[in-house]
Each structure stands twice: as C-alpha cells, then as structure tokens.
Design an enzyme around this catalytic site. Structure first.
Site, PDB file in Angstrom:
ATOM      1  N   ILE A 159      13.879 -15.055 -95.279  1.00 23.82           N
ATOM      2  CA  ILE A 159      13.934 -16.040 -94.188  1.00 23.82           C
ATOM      3  C   ILE A 159      14.295 -15.361 -92.877  1.00 23.82           C
ATOM      4  CG2 ILE A 159      15.202 -18.066 -93.341  1.00 23.82           C
ATOM      5  CD1 ILE A 159      15.322 -18.980 -96.322  1.00 23.82           C
ATOM      6  N   ASP A 178      22.664  -7.046 -91.581  1.00 27.71           N
ATOM      7  CA  ASP A 178      22.482  -7.210 -93.029  1.00 27.71           C
ATOM      8  C   ASP A 178      23.303  -6.129 -93.725  1.00 27.71           C
ATOM      9  OD1 ASP A 178      19.927  -8.648 -94.833  1.00 27.71           O
ATOM     10  OD2 ASP A 178      21.217  -7.142 -95.785  1.00 27.71           O
ATOM     11  N   ASP A 261      22.629 -27.478 -92.446  1.00 32.56           N
ATOM     12  CA  ASP A 261      21.749 -28.092 -93.454  1.00 32.56           C
ATOM     13  C   ASP A 261      22.361 -28.059 -94.849  1.00 32.56           C
ATOM     14  OD1 ASP A 261      19.172 -29.191 -94.242  1.00 32.56           O
ATOM     15  OD2 ASP A 261      18.705 -27.237 -95.123  1.00 32.56           O
ATOM     16  N   GLU A 266      27.610 -31.748-101.656  1.00 33.18           N
ATOM     17  CA  GLU A 266      26.461 -32.515-101.179  1.00 33.18           C
ATOM     18  C   GLU A 266      26.284 -33.727-102.088  1.00 33.18           C
ATOM     19  OE1 GLU A 266      23.200 -29.723-101.046  1.00 33.18           O
ATOM     20  OE2 GLU A 266      24.072 -28.635 -99.357  1.00 33.18           O
ATOM     21  N   HIS A 289      20.194 -30.872 -96.541  1.00 37.21           N
ATOM     22  CA  HIS A 289      19.634 -29.753 -97.327  1.00 37.21           C
ATOM     23  C   HIS A 289      18.110 -29.876 -97.456  1.00 37.21           C
ATOM     24  CE1 HIS A 289      20.922 -26.597-100.523  1.00 37.21           C
ATOM     25  NE2 HIS A 289      19.762 -26.281 -99.976  1.00 37.21           N
ATOM     26  N   ILE A 290      17.468 -30.002 -96.307  1.00 40.35           N
ATOM     27  CA  ILE A 290      16.012 -30.191 -96.311  1.00 40.35           C
ATOM     28  C   ILE A 290      15.294 -28.985 -95.708  1.00 40.35           C
ATOM     29  CG2 ILE A 290      15.927 -32.713 -96.278  1.00 40.35           C
ATOM     30  CD1 ILE A 290      15.600 -32.310 -93.114  1.00 40.35           C
ATOM     31  N   GLY A 291      16.019 -27.860 -95.542  1.00 43.27           N
ATOM     32  CA  GLY A 291      15.396 -26.687 -94.917  1.00 43.27           C
ATOM     33  C   GLY A 291      14.071 -26.321 -95.562  1.00 43.27           C
ATOM     34  N   GLY A 292      14.041 -26.364 -96.879  1.00 45.43           N
ATOM     35  CA  GLY A 292      12.818 -25.950 -97.578  1.00 45.43           C
ATOM     36  C   GLY A 292      11.980 -27.121 -98.043  1.00 45.43           C
TER      37      GLY A 292
HETATM   38  N1  LIG Z   1      18.327 -24.878 -96.571  1.00 50.09           N
HETATM   39  C1  LIG Z   1      17.439 -24.760 -97.514  1.00 50.09           C
HETATM   40  O1  LIG Z   1      16.819 -25.729 -97.933  1.00 50.09           O
HETATM   41  C2  LIG Z   1      17.153 -23.408 -98.082  1.00 50.09           C
HETATM   42  C3  LIG Z   1      15.873 -23.146 -98.585  1.00 50.09           C
HETATM   43  C4  LIG Z   1      15.608 -21.850 -99.057  1.00 50.09           C
HETATM   44  C5  LIG Z   1      16.618 -20.884 -99.059  1.00 50.09           C
HETATM   45  N2  LIG Z   1      17.857 -21.213 -98.607  1.00 50.09           N
HETATM   46  C6  LIG Z   1      18.944 -20.223 -98.606  1.00 50.09           C
HETATM   47  O2  LIG Z   1      18.717 -19.311 -97.528  1.00 50.09           O
HETATM   48  C7  LIG Z   1      19.364 -18.076 -97.834  1.00 50.09           C
HETATM   49  C8  LIG Z   1      18.434 -16.908 -97.520  1.00 50.09           C
HETATM   50  O3  LIG Z   1      17.286 -16.979 -98.333  1.00 50.09           O
HETATM   51  P1  LIG Z   1      16.299 -15.726 -98.443  1.00 50.09           P
HETATM   52  O4  LIG Z   1      15.162 -16.143 -99.297  1.00 50.09           O
HETATM   53  O5  LIG Z   1      16.036 -15.167 -97.092  1.00 50.09           O
HETATM   54  O6  LIG Z   1      17.248 -14.727 -99.251  1.00 50.09           O
HETATM   55  P2  LIG Z   1      17.075 -13.140 -99.393  1.00 50.09           P
HETATM   56  O7  LIG Z   1      17.771 -12.807-100.653  1.00 50.09           O
HETATM   57  O8  LIG Z   1      15.657 -12.742 -99.199  1.00 50.09           O
HETATM   58  O9  LIG Z   1      17.904 -12.570 -98.136  1.00 50.09           O
HETATM   59  C9  LIG Z   1      19.294 -12.614 -98.044  1.00 50.09           C
HETATM   60  C10 LIG Z   1      19.709 -11.431 -97.209  1.00 50.09           C
HETATM   61  O10 LIG Z   1      21.090 -11.564 -96.901  1.00 50.09           O
HETATM   62  C11 LIG Z   1      21.692 -10.271 -96.984  1.00 50.09           C
HETATM   63  N3  LIG Z   1      23.125 -10.448 -97.139  1.00 50.09           N
HETATM   64  C12 LIG Z   1      23.778 -10.910 -98.228  1.00 50.09           C
HETATM   65  N4  LIG Z   1      25.093 -11.008 -97.971  1.00 50.09           N
HETATM   66  C13 LIG Z   1      25.255 -10.611 -96.686  1.00 50.09           C
HETATM   67  C14 LIG Z   1      26.377 -10.509 -95.832  1.00 50.09           C
HETATM   68  N5  LIG Z   1      27.597 -10.861 -96.262  1.00 50.09           N
HETATM   69  N6  LIG Z   1      26.195 -10.079 -94.585  1.00 50.09           N
HETATM   70  C15 LIG Z   1      24.951  -9.724 -94.148  1.00 50.09           C
HETATM   71  N7  LIG Z   1      23.859  -9.806 -94.904  1.00 50.09           N
HETATM   72  C16 LIG Z   1      24.008 -10.248 -96.158  1.00 50.09           C
HETATM   73  C17 LIG Z   1      20.984  -9.620 -98.156  1.00 50.09           C
HETATM   74  O11 LIG Z   1      21.108  -8.215 -98.126  1.00 50.09           O
HETATM   75  C18 LIG Z   1      19.555 -10.099 -97.932  1.00 50.09           C
HETATM   76  O12 LIG Z   1      18.821  -9.201 -97.121  1.00 50.09           O
HETATM   77  C19 LIG Z   1      19.781 -18.144 -99.299  1.00 50.09           C
HETATM   78  O13 LIG Z   1      21.146 -18.422 -99.383  1.00 50.09           O
HETATM   79  C20 LIG Z   1      18.982 -19.325 -99.826  1.00 50.09           C
HETATM   80  O14 LIG Z   1      19.613 -19.971-100.898  1.00 50.09           O
HETATM   81  C21 LIG Z   1      18.139 -22.444 -98.102  1.00 50.09           C
END
Ligand SMILES: NC(=O)c1ccc[n+]([C@@H]2O[C@H](COP(=O)([O-])OP(=O)(O)OC[C@H]3O[C@@H](n4cnc5c(N)ncnc54)[C@H](O)[C@@H]3O)[C@@H](O)[C@H]2O)c1
Length: 406
Positions: A159, A178, A261, A266, A289-292
């Site tokens: 993301i 990161d 979100d 929740e 929680h509707i991001g996705g």
């Molecule tokens: N709101 C929603 O509906 C929704 C939908 C999809 C995903 N998400 C959430 O979004 C988040 C990101 O998803 P993604 O697919 O990009 O995940 P991803 O695993 O591809 O990326 C996460 C990144 O965060 C980094 N990271 C982890 N801990 C860290 C820290 N303390 N400091 C800095 N960097 C750190 C990791 O190295 C990784 O590069 C996840 O928590 C996922 O559950 C939310």
C-alpha cells in the site's frame, strides 16, 4: 493421508464470495456450491464431506477438529486478507494448502487515503457539515493544495509504495520510513528513522503491517514529534495507535486533522455502537474499516484466490500459499506429476527417489521447497506409475499427503 486426483472436484464457497470467484472455480472444472452464510464448527464438518476446496471469508473458523473431519479437503481459500480464522499450521500438517488475497484491495486503500489527504488538507468535511447545517462559510483560511506538501509514509509495503507513486503524480513530495530495506520509487526519499519523517512531513500516514511489535507504535511521543498543523492518517491496524493521544493533539490545535479507518475495538454489527475518543471532533474523518471495501477489490479477491486454488489442485503450484512451502511450477513436464507433502526431515528426497529408481521410473523434473516443519516435493515422471509405486511412496514414514496429477 493420501489422495490422487479425484474424478469430480467439489468446491464449497461460503460467506457470499464474489460471483467471479465461483466462476473461476467453475472454469477450473469444480462443481461449486455457494452459500451466503458462515458456518459453525458442527455445520462445517457436516458440509465438508466430499469437498476438495473450501472458500470462506473472515466469519468461518476452520479449527483442527474441522480439518480432522475433512479427509478430502485439499485447499482452503480465504477470500480476504487475514487468515487468523484458519488454523493454518494444522492445515499444513495435514497437507492442506491455504491461500488468501494479500494485495487485491491495495488500490482501494490507496484511493481512500488520497481522497482523505485532499479532503483533510482542504478541510472539506467541516465545510460540508456547515453547509448541511445551513451555514455558508466561504473562506480560504486553513485550506491548502496538496501539491508540494510533504507526505510521510510509515510502512512502505504494497500500500505504501502505491500511495507513494500516486501522491507524486499529484505533485506531493514523498518521504517514507520502513524498518526493512526498500527501494525508493520515483523521487521518494527514505528517512533513516520515524523521528526524521515526523519532523518533516505535513501529512503522516501509517501503512505498517500487523506484527505484534507494532502494538502502540504511535502514541503521545510520536504525535508530539509531528509538525504543527500536520495531518494524520491510519488505515493500517487499530492497535498501532493511541487514539486518546491523537484526540489531545487535535483538541489542542497542534494537529489540523485526521482520518482513521481502523480501531482496536470495532463493532461486529450495525446494531453495536461505535465507541471512540475521536467521535465528534472537527476535521476528523472516521470510516468503518472500509479501506479495502470496494466492488472492484471484492471481484479481484474472488478471481485471485480462486485462481490460486485451481492452480494448486491442477498443478501443485503453491505460489503465495500462506502455509505450505512455495513452489512456482512450470506445466507438467512428463506424463504424471507426483505431489508429495511431507514432514521436513533429512533424507525424504532420497527416499522418494529410491522408490522411483527401484521401480524403474525415470524422473523428468523435480522441485523441492521446505517451510519450517513441512517439506514439499514435486516430481514429474514420463512413465505410468504402478499402484505399488504409489503405495510405497504413501508408506514412507514422513509422508503427509500424496497426489498424482496426470
Ligand atoms: N483499512 C483497510 O481496509 C485495509 C485493507 C488492506 C490492508 N490494510 C492494512 O494495511 C497495512 C499495510 O498493508 P500492506 O499490504 O501494504 O502490507 P505490507 O506487508 O505489504 O507492508 C507493510 C510494510 O510495513 C513495514 N513495517 C512494519 N512494521 C514497521 C514499523 N514499525 N515501522 C516502519 N515500517 C514497518 C514492513 O517492512 C512492510 O514494508 C496492513 O496492516 C494491512 O492489514 C488495511
């Protein structure tokens, strides 16, 4: 536990998965039964008789008791991101592959984040609320363009990186932090620490993953380090942020706005009240929680997960499986493909090859991967396999599951 390729493949898809998911399974020669509801343990056990592939979302729990009672089950598809509802370890120990959709809704999250970044920077929600209350408040005060503003992305994964690219297209300057080494895309600049990012960004957005170490990652100290009148977004995980601290920094006027979100607690249904210290604050966008959650993401999740299930059953490919060793496989090279899931101990490959050599079976291609306690070997052979050869392979002490694909 053993099975060869069954003549009639059956799939059970629960929890109203997108029709595209059922369509892909159907095109993969599965007879598909779809249901709108989630099933409890007893009902699930009963429904799984003769089922080779199970599809579900987050409300059906697959326990080891369920897996024990489903000897025909080859694979489970979680038509969502999380797989906590499935005992993935127990599934691996029974040779059952689990797949999910780790990035099918990435774009949807990114678009919501962008919409919120612009809305907060223009203070749109305040203007909107005032208009609905009959107040015409025409003023440029506190409203900004996002062009040239510094966007700080914490977590540069699926993301974070996509947001980085699209934000640059809007003219924003992107900084990211990161914990892992990540390639900076476009003109984005990597920060050495989160503190560095917080001291520079006009907008801070969290996209870290859900590892337990991220609990409480962002609290009073981190908010205090943010720039005056900066904006904060969290669309990652609820437990990452201290929302009481966020409220204090919004009320004091230190921060100019926020969009959230995801929450620690929740509501499970629309009847349950949403409780949060962030309710009622101006220039704060709260979403359930509707991001996705878009129709496009649901469709992509459907076709993605079903595609993985069909590939696994047809070719043994475990690309992106969350619990089995990963093998991305070419087409079957010989007449038959032997798919062997085993306990990962030294010498299993030699034993398999010993059985095949002993029965005069020549190997056309062989692939091995291991993951923790599980080993996975694919062997393509040119000749027909005698039932006695399969029996010998099944009887190897470390065999968990054997399938022969033709
Ligand atoms: N709101 C929603 O509906 C929704 C939908 C999809 C995903 N998400 C959430 O979004 C988040 C990101 O998803 P993604 O697919 O990009 O995940 P991803 O695993 O591809 O990326 C996460 C990144 O965060 C980094 N990271 C982890 N801990 C860290 C820290 N303390 N400091 C800095 N960097 C750190 C990791 O190295 C990784 O590069 C996840 O928590 C996922 O559950 C939310």
């Amino acid at each position: 536990m053993t099975s060869t390729r069954p003549a009639h493949l059956r799939a059970l898809a629960l929890e109203n998965i997108h029709p595209e998911g059922a369509q892909v399974l159907g095109a993969g020669s599965f007879a598909v039964e779809t249901r709108t509801d989630a099933l409890g343990e007893a009902a699930l056990i009963e429904a799984l008789g003769g089922v080779h592939v199970l599809g579900l979302r987050s409300s059906t729990n697959v326990t080891s008791a369920v897996l024990d009672a489903a000897p025909d089950l080859l694979a489970i598809g979680a038509y969502c991101i999380g797989t906590n509802q499935i005992d993935t370890g127990a599934a691996a120990r029974r040779g059952i592959a689990v797949f999910n959709a780790p990035f099918s809704n990435t774009r949807s999250v990114v678009e919501l984040a962008l919409a919120e970044i612009i809305a907060l920077t223009r203070r749109l929600t305040e203007r909107d609320r005032a208009m609905h209350a009959g107040v015409w408040r025409k003023s440029a005060s506190g409203a900004h363009e996002v062009r040239s503003r510094r966007l700080g992305i914490v977590g540069y994964g699926n993301i974070g990186t996509q947001l980085s690219v699209l934000a640059e297209n809007l003219g924003m300057q992107v900084l990211f932090y990161d914990t892992a080494d990540k390639l900076a895309l476009g003109n984005a600049r990597r920060c050495e620490s989160m503190e560095e990012l917080l001291g520079e960004a006009d907008i801070v957005t969290l996209h870290v993953d859900g590892r337990s170490g991220n609990s409480g990652l962002f609290g009073e100290r981190e908010f205090a380090l943010m720039r005056d009148r900066a904006v904060f977004l969290n669309l990652s995980r609820g437990f990452v942020v201290d929302y009481e601290a966020l409220r204090r920094h919004l009320e004091s006027g230190h921060l100019a706005g926020a969009a959230v979100d995801v929450f620690l607690r929740e509501p499970k249904t629309a009847d349950e009240e949403f409780v949060s210290p962030l309710r009622g604050l101006p220039n704060v966008i709260l979403t359930p929680h509707i991001g996705g959650s878009t129709e496009e993401a649901q469709r992509d999740i459907g076709s993605f997960v079903s595609g993985k299930l069909v590939d696994y059953v047809r070719s043994g490919s475990t690309a992106l499986s969350v619990n089995l060793p990963r093998l991305v496989l070419p087409e079957v090279a010989g007449e038959h493909r032997i798919v062997h899931v085993h306990r990962n101990t030294p010498g299993v490959l030699a034993q398999i090859n010993g059985v095949l050599a002993g029965d005069g079976v020549n190997i056309d291609g062989q692939y091995l991967a291991t993951r923790g306690e599980i080993g996975y070997v694919i062997t393509d052979v040119g000749a027909d396999l005698a039932p006695s050869t399969c029996e010998l392979l099944e009887k190897l002490p470390e065999t968990i599951r054997l399938r022969v694909l033709s």
